[in-house]
Design an enzyme around this catalytic site. Structure first.
Site, PDB file in Angstrom:
ATOM      1  N   ASN A 211      -5.204   3.899  11.739  1.00  0.00           N
ATOM      2  CA  ASN A 211      -5.454   5.320  11.971  1.00  0.00           C
ATOM      3  C   ASN A 211      -4.176   5.906  11.390  1.00  0.00           C
ATOM      4  O   ASN A 211      -3.588   5.562  10.377  1.00  0.00           O
ATOM      5  CB  ASN A 211      -5.585   5.507  13.477  1.00  0.00           C
ATOM      6  CG  ASN A 211      -4.381   5.246  14.229  1.00  0.00           C
ATOM      7  OD1 ASN A 211      -3.081   5.076  13.570  1.00  0.00           O
ATOM      8  ND2 ASN A 211      -4.327   5.088  15.508  1.00  0.00           N
ATOM      9  N   GLN A 256     -22.676   2.677   4.583  1.00  0.00           N
ATOM     10  CA  GLN A 256     -21.218   3.318   4.274  1.00  0.00           C
ATOM     11  C   GLN A 256     -21.109   4.560   5.306  1.00  0.00           C
ATOM     12  O   GLN A 256     -20.102   4.515   6.095  1.00  0.00           O
ATOM     13  CB  GLN A 256     -20.951   3.535   3.014  1.00  0.00           C
ATOM     14  CG  GLN A 256     -20.627   2.109   2.023  1.00  0.00           C
ATOM     15  CD  GLN A 256     -19.769   1.068   2.902  1.00  0.00           C
ATOM     16  OE1 GLN A 256     -18.771   1.349   3.062  1.00  0.00           O
ATOM     17  NE2 GLN A 256     -20.467  -0.137   3.136  1.00  0.00           N
ATOM     18  N   HIS A 259     -19.944   4.061   8.983  1.00  0.00           N
ATOM     19  CA  HIS A 259     -18.254   3.905   9.160  1.00  0.00           C
ATOM     20  C   HIS A 259     -17.577   4.812   9.884  1.00  0.00           C
ATOM     21  O   HIS A 259     -16.989   4.657  10.575  1.00  0.00           O
ATOM     22  CB  HIS A 259     -17.674   3.330   7.835  1.00  0.00           C
ATOM     23  CG  HIS A 259     -17.663   1.972   7.412  1.00  0.00           C
ATOM     24  ND1 HIS A 259     -17.256   1.041   8.581  1.00  0.00           N
ATOM     25  CD2 HIS A 259     -18.177   1.246   6.273  1.00  0.00           C
ATOM     26  CE1 HIS A 259     -17.394  -0.269   7.765  1.00  0.00           C
ATOM     27  NE2 HIS A 259     -17.886  -0.088   6.850  1.00  0.00           N
ATOM     28  N   GLU A 324     -15.567   3.983  -4.354  1.00  0.00           N
ATOM     29  CA  GLU A 324     -14.963   2.468  -3.829  1.00  0.00           C
ATOM     30  C   GLU A 324     -16.167   1.453  -4.227  1.00  0.00           C
ATOM     31  O   GLU A 324     -16.019   0.419  -4.689  1.00  0.00           O
ATOM     32  CB  GLU A 324     -14.875   2.598  -2.352  1.00  0.00           C
ATOM     33  CG  GLU A 324     -14.368   1.827  -1.717  1.00  0.00           C
ATOM     34  CD  GLU A 324     -14.558   1.889  -0.148  1.00  0.00           C
ATOM     35  OE1 GLU A 324     -15.094   2.484   0.192  1.00  0.00           O
ATOM     36  OE2 GLU A 324     -13.733   0.802   0.501  1.00  0.00           O
ATOM     37  N   HIS A 325     -17.448   1.812  -3.920  1.00  0.00           N
ATOM     38  CA  HIS A 325     -18.335   0.753  -4.190  1.00  0.00           C
ATOM     39  C   HIS A 325     -19.573   1.470  -4.886  1.00  0.00           C
ATOM     40  O   HIS A 325     -20.042   2.534  -4.658  1.00  0.00           O
ATOM     41  CB  HIS A 325     -19.210   0.149  -2.628  1.00  0.00           C
ATOM     42  CG  HIS A 325     -18.362  -0.024  -1.606  1.00  0.00           C
ATOM     43  ND1 HIS A 325     -17.822   0.583  -0.530  1.00  0.00           N
ATOM     44  CD2 HIS A 325     -17.608  -1.526  -1.437  1.00  0.00           C
ATOM     45  CE1 HIS A 325     -17.141   0.144   0.243  1.00  0.00           C
ATOM     46  NE2 HIS A 325     -16.896  -1.294  -0.438  1.00  0.00           N
ATOM     47  N   ASP A 358     -19.052  -6.783   1.811  1.00  0.00           N
ATOM     48  CA  ASP A 358     -18.211  -6.477   2.836  1.00  0.00           C
ATOM     49  C   ASP A 358     -17.944  -7.758   3.692  1.00  0.00           C
ATOM     50  O   ASP A 358     -16.826  -7.926   4.381  1.00  0.00           O
ATOM     51  CB  ASP A 358     -18.823  -5.754   4.022  1.00  0.00           C
ATOM     52  CG  ASP A 358     -18.754  -4.021   3.659  1.00  0.00           C
ATOM     53  OD1 ASP A 358     -18.011  -3.844   2.635  1.00  0.00           O
ATOM     54  OD2 ASP A 358     -19.514  -3.419   3.924  1.00  0.00           O
ATOM     55  N   HIS A 417      27.538  -1.819 -22.398  1.00  0.00           N
ATOM     56  CA  HIS A 417      26.369  -2.649 -22.995  1.00  0.00           C
ATOM     57  C   HIS A 417      26.517  -3.317 -24.036  1.00  0.00           C
ATOM     58  O   HIS A 417      26.287  -4.482 -24.447  1.00  0.00           O
ATOM     59  CB  HIS A 417      25.178  -1.654 -23.034  1.00  0.00           C
ATOM     60  CG  HIS A 417      24.528  -1.214 -21.703  1.00  0.00           C
ATOM     61  ND1 HIS A 417      25.142  -0.622 -20.624  1.00  0.00           N
ATOM     62  CD2 HIS A 417      23.160  -1.593 -21.153  1.00  0.00           C
ATOM     63  CE1 HIS A 417      24.258  -0.556 -19.528  1.00  0.00           C
ATOM     64  NE2 HIS A 417      23.301  -0.977 -19.997  1.00  0.00           N
TER      65      HIS A 417
END
Lengths: 427, 427
Positions: A211, A256, A259, A324-325, A358, A417
């Site tokens: 969360n 989706q 969700h 995302e998908h 998924d 160096h």
């Protein structure tokens, strides 16, 4: 839900608004999180117990779940669920094993030996949310890549409100090879993983969704430990022609949407008629869902249907949305797929609903959201590996390339160096 | 500089303090940075011009450097420096080309086709500091991996105080294939790259080192764009036996100390006598350096020499320190190297001073600092690539694995997930 058509006069304005739609709630919890992190850093276990008691109403003697407890609870997971988790783990493992990269090593023409070795992280933390989002599938998707990478300690935290825990989550942890489980959550769990306490040895990287408090805590401990990306609300984009069954596509869009009210489902089609059928199907399917209220909120506020003249027109739209998908419910989906440069994961053809991915397709379901697929990728074995490069010159090789390094060091005003090379060329 | 010996009674306490030494200045510039970002987001070019005028006393007509300007300035780079940059670019490119990964793709026993494709980011920004830290070598190290990954737009920003710029930086940009250069710096440059302005199209990822304002700006735009890690002060750890020339080792220790008063140089040796010789050499070499004041501050405050009984004892110490650079100035350095799990990059044997890797060894010199080598890696081609996974089921394959997905969706209380699969199994 909004309906757009590329032939609309104001399409580009509307599409730009869709691309820039900020769907995440932005509650500032940084102050609270900062306090919890500082408290756990100083007081360790005592602080974790206090917060667990206050937020989760859980007062265990030990924060760590015993092997007996894990075994007993995991045994309560329904047999068909355990079997499904085992099939999923097998398929996910098979795909992720193919990601294991090869070391690089060679001697070049100058005689310099150089290379790159992949090394597993030694200890990682996996955060698993409690309550509604306590998904066993997420345990598999986060823990298996770590296991396959070769991580020794895979430490899971999962909050146990009033002492309760989902048996399927423990079954998944056993299957995936999690090595320790603590019944804690929230910012206090992230603090314990990052800083360590008397009973929890610290880890080097923390992954897994949570969360707003968990996300903010991960942001704040970044640097002390590594983190995966901060997950935003889920997204699906379905490209479908009129040869699809509109009800199938409706289920996909809602898979989706269910969700999170902030999730986003977008349909792109080259048929206005199919668009209307799909929209009607969504309304019908919504009425069948136990998750109707969440899915309806998402679809009404963030859903979109875009009608294009032909499917090729969808390519620049997809690459800007960087979802995302993506489902390509069309013939020869590989043709369109090869043009897609910004996406988390692709689901090709009419028989690959996103939900298969998924759970048990094989590729990871932890994927970039909020347009971050422009620059980020899904979780993988690579996220649990480091690269250590090496270089070895002998005297002859240094003689050949050393002077150029001295020249550059002098040009950059860094005499030590240059001197460290020059003294070896001279002596 | 502190001298520790593993046989000391209080060694573990002292070593723990060394491991936890926080060397970074922590000035909170987040408020100022937030204002600059917001201003550039709203006012675009006008805001960038204002800040550039105020902070850099530079008032160009156009923020973008013209091809003519770049070519003219680059031509002023001394010929030996240009030649050294070309050799460096060639060697860096050769090493990074070997990193280009293979796509994954196969059909499994169930008939599911699945895989993973690597895709280049399309546009990235490279921040190059101005002033003392305006290093042409950093231009090569940041831009070449992007170029080799296949990035189309490589956008460089570099502040030009009073209109001045290091010709070597422009020569390096030309050699590395940078496609656009803007003469701006600070948080305003990061804002322009992340949000875009009228003349600067936005990028998807920003890499490169900068001061506290730049680092904070990168932190704040993370999410809108990708970023590389936040670089801390440089570190070197040298493992050396008594067969080394102490003066060589002294130069090596000081090659990182001269970067920054917060840099850290540590020597681990199995010879108390050699430790004393090396310490004495450091004092002598310091007196020869134009960078003496910086190097002295670093060595005095953060330098350490650790005497171990035998070199194997150094392994757990090294893995806890997780330093950016490690030199193994010993015989058969591969033996010890194989035990090192936390480090940015290794420099093996007596003829591989770390500075060779800073310029032209081949591996990248952008490396994890502040113990982040526990979980992070140096910059690479992978940082400019994304992975897109894909999955394709046909009807028969879905019949074989679909029911398990339905079972898991039901167990997770996600009916539309299950429904999207079930309807394809049934119809």
């Amino acid at each position: 839900m909004q309906l757009l058509q590329t032939t609309d006069k104001d399409f580009s304005t509307k599409f730009k608004a869709l691309v820039n739609d900020r769907r995440e709630a932005t509650v500032d919890v940084s102050g609270t999180v900062r306090e919890i992190l500082a408290d756990v850093k100083v007081r360790g276990d005592a602080a974790v117990h206090d917060y667990t008691s206050r937020f989760d109403h859980y007062h265990p003697e030990s924060l760590r779940l015993s092997e007996t407890f894990i075994a007993e609870l995991a045994a309560k997971c329904p047999k068909d669920v355990t079997a499904a988790l085992e099939l999923a783990a097998e398929r996910i493992a098979a795909f992720h094993e193919k990601q294991l990269p090869q070391d690089i090593g060679y001697t070049d023409t100058v005689g310099v030996r150089l290379g790159l070795n992949w090394v597993a992280l030694s200890k990682v933390g996996i955060y698993v949310p409690g309550g509604r989002a306590s998904y066993p599938s997420s345990v598999l998707m986060n823990a298996l890549p770590a296991k396959i990478a070769g991580v020794d300690r895979i430490v899971m935290t999962v909050p146990m409100p009033r002492g309760e825990i989902n048996p399927a989550v423990l079954a998944a942890a056993k299957i995936a090879g999690v090595t320790e489980i603590y019944g804690i959550g929230g910012a206090q769990a992230i603090a314990a993983l990052a800083y360590g306490t008397e009973t929890i040895a610290p880890v080097d990287k923390i992954v897994g969704p949570g969360n707003a408090y968990v996300a903010e805590a991960k942001r704040q401990v970044f640097g002390t430990v590594g983190i995966d990306s901060i997950a935003g609300p889920s997204e699906i984009l379905v490209v479908a022609d009129d040869k699809n069954n509109p009800e199938w596509i409706a289920w996909d869009l809602l898979s989706q949407a269910e969700h999170d009210p902030s999730a986003q489902s977008i349909l792109i089609t080259d048929s206005a008629e199919f668009a209307q059928k799909a929209i009607a199907s969504v309304e019908q399917v919504l009425n069948k869902l136990a998750t109707k209220s969440v899915a309806t909120a998402s679809w009404e506020k963030h859903g979109a249907v875009i009608i294009v003249n032909d499917l090729a027109e969808s390519i620049p739209l997809i690459n800007q949305l960087a979802p995302e998908h993506i489902e390509l419910c069309i013939d020869n989906p590989q043709l369109l797929a090869s043009e897609i440069k910004c996406a988390g994961s692709l689901f090709l053809g009419r028989y690959t609903p996103e939900a298969i991915g998924d759970y048990l397709g094989g590729p990871n379901h932890v994927l970039p959201t909020s347009r971050s697929a422009r620059f980020a990728s899904g979780l993988s074995v690579y996220d649990f590996l480091k690269r250590i490069t090496y270089l070895e010159c002998n005297q002859q090789a240094l003689q050949q390339i050393g002077q150029a390094a001295v020249t550059l060091a002098e040009a950059e005003g860094l005499p030590a160096h240059g001197g460290s090379v020059a003294i070896r060329l001279r002596d």
